[in-house]
Design a protein around this motif. Structure first.
Motif, mmCIF file in Angstrom:
data_model
loop_
_atom_site.group_PDB
_atom_site.id
_atom_site.type_symbol
_atom_site.label_atom_id
_atom_site.label_comp_id
_atom_site.label_asym_id
_atom_site.label_seq_id
_atom_site.Cartn_x
_atom_site.Cartn_y
_atom_site.Cartn_z
ATOM 1 N N UNK A 37 0.819 -1.200 0.000
ATOM 2 C CA UNK A 37 0.000 0.000 0.000
ATOM 3 C C UNK A 37 0.859 1.260 0.000
ATOM 4 N N UNK A 38 0.681 2.071 -1.030
ATOM 5 C CA UNK A 38 1.313 3.378 -1.057
ATOM 6 C C UNK A 38 0.370 4.361 -0.367
ATOM 7 N N UNK A 39 0.905 5.447 0.173
ATOM 8 C CA UNK A 39 0.047 6.465 0.766
ATOM 9 C C UNK A 39 -0.769 7.132 -0.337
ATOM 10 N N UNK A 40 -1.970 7.593 0.001
ATOM 11 C CA UNK A 40 -2.847 8.185 -1.005
ATOM 12 C C UNK A 40 -2.270 9.472 -1.610
ATOM 13 N N UNK A 41 -1.618 10.352 -0.825
ATOM 14 C CA UNK A 41 -0.975 11.515 -1.460
ATOM 15 C C UNK A 41 0.097 11.115 -2.473
ATOM 16 N N UNK A 42 0.839 10.042 -2.162
ATOM 17 C CA UNK A 42 1.863 9.577 -3.098
ATOM 18 C C UNK A 42 1.220 9.038 -4.367
ATOM 19 N N UNK A 43 0.090 8.348 -4.226
ATOM 20 C CA UNK A 43 -0.637 7.837 -5.399
ATOM 21 C C UNK A 43 -1.154 9.000 -6.231
ATOM 22 N N UNK A 44 -1.684 10.038 -5.576
ATOM 23 C CA UNK A 44 -2.184 11.222 -6.286
ATOM 24 C C UNK A 44 -1.070 11.863 -7.110
ATOM 25 N N UNK A 45 0.126 12.001 -6.536
ATOM 26 C CA UNK A 45 1.246 12.606 -7.252
ATOM 27 C C UNK A 45 1.667 11.740 -8.438
ATOM 28 N N UNK A 102 -23.564 -6.095 -6.965
ATOM 29 C CA UNK A 102 -24.928 -6.506 -7.266
ATOM 30 C C UNK A 102 -25.628 -7.145 -6.067
ATOM 31 N N UNK A 103 -24.855 -7.565 -5.085
ATOM 32 C CA UNK A 103 -25.429 -8.156 -3.879
ATOM 33 C C UNK A 103 -25.520 -7.161 -2.734
ATOM 34 N N UNK A 104 -25.214 -5.922 -3.024
ATOM 35 C CA UNK A 104 -25.341 -4.881 -2.013
ATOM 36 C C UNK A 104 -24.153 -4.733 -1.089
ATOM 37 N N UNK A 105 -23.077 -5.449 -1.352
ATOM 38 C CA UNK A 105 -21.885 -5.362 -0.506
ATOM 39 C C UNK A 105 -20.963 -4.280 -1.057
ATOM 40 N N UNK A 106 -21.340 -3.034 -0.799
ATOM 41 C CA UNK A 106 -20.582 -1.909 -1.349
ATOM 42 C C UNK A 106 -19.174 -1.856 -0.754
ATOM 43 N N UNK A 107 -19.067 -2.107 0.549
ATOM 44 C CA UNK A 107 -17.749 -2.073 1.195
ATOM 45 C C UNK A 107 -16.836 -3.150 0.628
ATOM 46 N N UNK A 108 -17.385 -4.340 0.403
ATOM 47 C CA UNK A 108 -16.591 -5.418 -0.186
ATOM 48 C C UNK A 108 -16.156 -5.094 -1.601
ATOM 49 N N UNK A 109 -17.058 -4.454 -2.370
ATOM 50 C CA UNK A 109 -16.721 -4.036 -3.733
ATOM 51 C C UNK A 109 -15.583 -3.018 -3.714
ATOM 52 N N UNK A 110 -15.681 -2.064 -2.792
ATOM 53 C CA UNK A 110 -14.650 -1.018 -2.684
ATOM 54 C C UNK A 110 -13.287 -1.623 -2.361
ATOM 55 N N UNK A 111 -13.269 -2.611 -1.470
ATOM 56 C CA UNK A 111 -12.004 -3.271 -1.123
ATOM 57 C C UNK A 111 -11.481 -4.088 -2.300
ATOM 58 N N UNK A 112 -12.370 -4.780 -3.003
ATOM 59 C CA UNK A 112 -11.948 -5.657 -4.102
ATOM 60 C C UNK A 112 -11.288 -4.890 -5.230
ATOM 61 N N UNK A 113 -11.797 -3.686 -5.508
ATOM 62 C CA UNK A 113 -11.227 -2.911 -6.622
ATOM 63 C C UNK A 113 -10.154 -1.931 -6.149
ATOM 64 N N UNK A 114 -9.775 -2.010 -4.856
ATOM 65 C CA UNK A 114 -8.770 -1.090 -4.314
ATOM 66 C C UNK A 114 -9.219 0.344 -4.585
ATOM 67 N N UNK A 115 -10.462 0.642 -4.150
ATOM 68 C CA UNK A 115 -11.130 1.880 -4.529
ATOM 69 C C UNK A 115 -10.399 3.148 -4.164
ATOM 70 N N UNK A 116 -9.852 3.213 -2.946
ATOM 71 C CA UNK A 116 -9.153 4.435 -2.540
ATOM 72 C C UNK A 116 -7.950 4.704 -3.442
ATOM 73 N N UNK A 117 -7.245 3.635 -3.802
ATOM 74 C CA UNK A 117 -6.098 3.768 -4.707
ATOM 75 C C UNK A 117 -6.547 4.291 -6.076
ATOM 76 N N UNK A 118 -7.594 3.671 -6.653
ATOM 77 C CA UNK A 118 -8.053 4.075 -7.980
ATOM 78 C C UNK A 118 -8.559 5.511 -7.995
ATOM 79 N N UNK A 119 -9.325 5.897 -6.975
ATOM 80 C CA UNK A 119 -9.856 7.252 -6.937
ATOM 81 C C UNK A 119 -8.721 8.270 -6.806
ATOM 82 N N UNK A 120 -7.756 7.993 -5.947
ATOM 83 C CA UNK A 120 -6.620 8.910 -5.778
ATOM 84 C C UNK A 120 -5.822 9.043 -7.068
ATOM 85 N N UNK A 121 -5.609 7.903 -7.742
ATOM 86 C CA UNK A 121 -4.847 7.919 -8.992
ATOM 87 C C UNK A 121 -5.600 8.686 -10.073
#
Length: 327
Positions: free
Chosen positions: A12-20, A65-84
Motif C-alpha cells: 500500500x502506497x500512501x494516497x498523497x503519493x498515489x495522487x502525485x 450486485x449483492x449490495x456489498x458496497x464495502x466489499x466491492x470497494x475493497x476488491x477494486x482497491x477503490x481508494x487507490x483508484x480514486x486517488x490515482x
C-alpha cells in the motif's frame, strides 16, 4: 542477480503519493509520444493498477450486485483508484493549455525534454527483464518496428461526433496502460487529439463523458489480458514494450521536417507527415536557431527526472530489485 521485487496490490502506497503519481501520468498522457503507462511502471504502481482494474468486473457481480458496497470497494482497491484518477484528471485539466502553448511556442525544447524522458524509460523498463536471452531480441525488434511504423502514419481527422469520442477513449486508454505506447499519439493519428484537447480546455461535459466511458470500456477489456500476459510471458512482454519505446523515439525527436500539411476543422494548418532531421538541416530548412545546447540540457533534465521518479518509487515501496507480475 538481485532478488525480484513484487509490486502488487498487497503493498500500500500512501494516497498523497498515489495522487502525485497520477499527476505525473496525466502530464505524460497529454503529450503525443509519451506514455502514462511508463510513468506508472517506473513509480511502482503499474501492477497494482492492473490488479485493481482487472478485479472490477468480477467484483461488480460478486459484491456490488449483492449490495456489498464495502466489499466491492475493497476488491477494486477503490481508494487507490480514486486517488490515482484524481491525480490524472487534475494534471490533464491544469496542464492541457500549458502543454498546447509550449507545443506551439517551444516545440524543440519541449520535445527534447520528452526525448530524455523516453530514453531513461527505455533503460528502466529494459532492466526489469529477469532472464536476459538472445531470443528476446525477437519481440524487442518487433516492438521497435511496430512503433516506428505507427509513428510514420500520417495524421487524419475524424468528425468529432459522440461515437468518435467514445471510440477514441477506448483506443487511447488501451494504449495508455501499456508502457511505451502513447495513447495521445494514437489520438493524433486518428485525428481526435485536437478535439479531445479542445473538449478538455472548453469543459464540454457531453463529449468528455463519452470519452471517459470509452476509456472505462477499453480499460476493463484490456487490463486482465495484460495482467495474464505479464504473468505468463513477463520477459517477452517487457522486451516488446522496450522495443515500443525505442521505436517511438522517432516521433519525439526534437527536429522534424514537415513533409505535408492539412487544414483542420478550425481552419488551422497542421502537419500531416514529418520526418526527423539533424539540427543543422532543420535550421537550414526553417531559418531558426536549433537551440542545441538548450535542447541537450532539457533532455538531460528529462532523463534525470525519470531517475528521480524511479528512486522515489523504490523508496516508497521500501524495497529494491526487479519487478515481477502479480500472482
Amino acid at each position: 542477480m538481485s532478488e525480484p521485487q513484487t509490486t502488487t496490490a498487497g503493498h500500500r502506497h500512501s494516497l498523497p503519493a498515489v495522487f502525485l503519481r497520477g499527476m505525473a501520468m496525466g502530464a505524460a498522457d497529454i503529450v503525443p509520444g509519451v506514455s502514462g503507462g511508463t510513468i506508472a511502471f517506473i513509480t511502482g504502481i503499474y501492477f497494482r493498477l492492473l490488479e485493481a482494474v482487472s478485479a472490477a468486473p468480477l467484483a461488480v457481480m460478486r459484491q456490488l450486485f449483492r449490495g456489498d458496497v464495502a466489499g466491492f470497494w475493497r476488491a477494486i482497491d477503490g481508494a487507490f483508484l480514486i486517488s490515482l484518477m484524481a491525480g490524472i484528471l487534475a494534471s490533464v485539466v491544469s496542464l492541457a493549455s500549458a502543454i498546447s502553448w509550449l507545443l506551439d511556442t517551444q516545440p524543440v525544447l519541449l520535445w527534447s525534454f520528452f526525448f530524455g524522458l523516453i530514453v531513461a524509460s527505455v533503460w528502466h523498463v529494459g532492466q526489469q527483464v529477469q532472464r536476459p536471452a538472445a531470443l528476446l531480441l525477437v519481440p524487442f525488434s518487433a516492438g521497435v518496428l511496430f512503433a516506428w511504423w505507427i509513428t510514420t502514419l500520417p495524421a487524419s481527422e475524424l468528425t468529432p461526433s459522440g461515437l468518435a469520442f467514445f471510440g477514441a477513449g477506448a483506443l487511447a486508454i488501451c494504449a495508455m496502460i501499456l508502457p511505451g505506447i502513447s495513447g495521445s499519439f494514437l489520438l493524433l493519428i486518428i485525428g481526435m487529439y485536437s478535439p479531445v484537447l479542445a473538449a478538455i480546455k472548453n469543459v464540454e461535459p457531453g463529449y468528455l463523458g463519452l470519452f471517459l466511458l470509452g476509456c472505462l470500456a477499453g480499460l476493463l477489456s484490456v487490463a486482465r489480458l495484460i495482467t495474464l500476459a505479464f504473468r505468463h510471458f513477463h520477459d517477452i512482454v517487457l522486451a516488446l514494450l522496450t522495443g515500443f519505446m525505442v521505436g517511438a523515439l522517432n516521433k519525439v525527436w526534437p527536429w522534424q521536417e514537415t513533409l505535408s500539411w492539412r487544414t483542420n476543422s478550425a481552419g488551422q494548418e497542421v502537419p500531416v507527415s514529418q520526418t526527423p532531421v539533424s539540427p543543422e538541416a532543420w535550421s537550414a530548412l526553417y531559418g531558426q536557431d536549433p537551440q542545441i545546447l538548450a535542447a541537450v540540457a532539457l533532455a538531460v533534465v528529462g532523463l534525470a527526472l525519470v531517475l528521480v521518479i524511479e528512486f522515489a518509487g523504490k523508496m516508497g515501496n521500501h524495497t529494491v530489485g526487479r519487478s515481477v507480475a502479480p500472482k
